[in-house]
Scaffold this motif. Structure first.
Motif: not given
Length: 140
Positions: A47-73
């Motif tokens: 549970v701890w491992a899955v939670s850590f991976v999930g939080i890391t993907v959420l935060v990393g993905g949000s930052i990556l999509l927010g600052v990257g040039s992926f055609g997001i408004p």
């Protein structure tokens, strides 16, 4: 701050309502069943491992999509970065509160003392953040 006071009051009332006088049998109702089940889940390393991976993907993905040039408004990109900041902020607040709570509980004090110590530590950290913001201007 008002919501924090209300949450503290509710937490203390819920915890205090479940105590049983010494020598009396506990009913072992739904509250104990839920607490035991959640305790078993929390003590599982997967549970701890899955939670850590999930939080890391959420935060990393949000930052990556927010600052990257992926055609997001632009409005959505800013919102994604704010979601990442909010998630990190909630993790830090949870770390401060639960750290103080469990440190107090491990020294033999009760739940109310732990909630009070966690609230005090969280409030002190918030005041330090406000002071640093006013003096130095860390946030935006």
């Amino acid at each position: 701050m008002g919501l924090l006071v209300v949450a503290t009051f509710v937490a203390v009332a819920e915890i205090g309502a479940k105590r049983v006088a010494p020598g009396r049998d506990e009913t072992g109702g739904r509250y104990e069943a839920v607490v035991d089940t959640l305790g078993d889940v929390v003590r599982t390393p997967v549970v701890w491992a899955v939670s850590f991976v999930g939080i890391t993907v959420l935060v990393g993905g949000s930052i990556l999509l927010g600052v990257g040039s992926f055609g997001i408004p632009e409005g959505l990109a800013g919102t994604l970065v704010n979601v990442a900041f909010l998630a990190v902020g909630l993790l830090l607040v949870g770390f401060v509160f639960l750290g103080a709570y469990f440190a107090t509980r491990s020294r033999g004090l009760g739940n109310a003392h732990g909630v009070a110590a966690g609230t005090l530590a969280t409030g002190a950290a918030f005041l330090v953040l406000v002071t640093v913001q006013l003096v130095v201007g860390v946030v935006g």
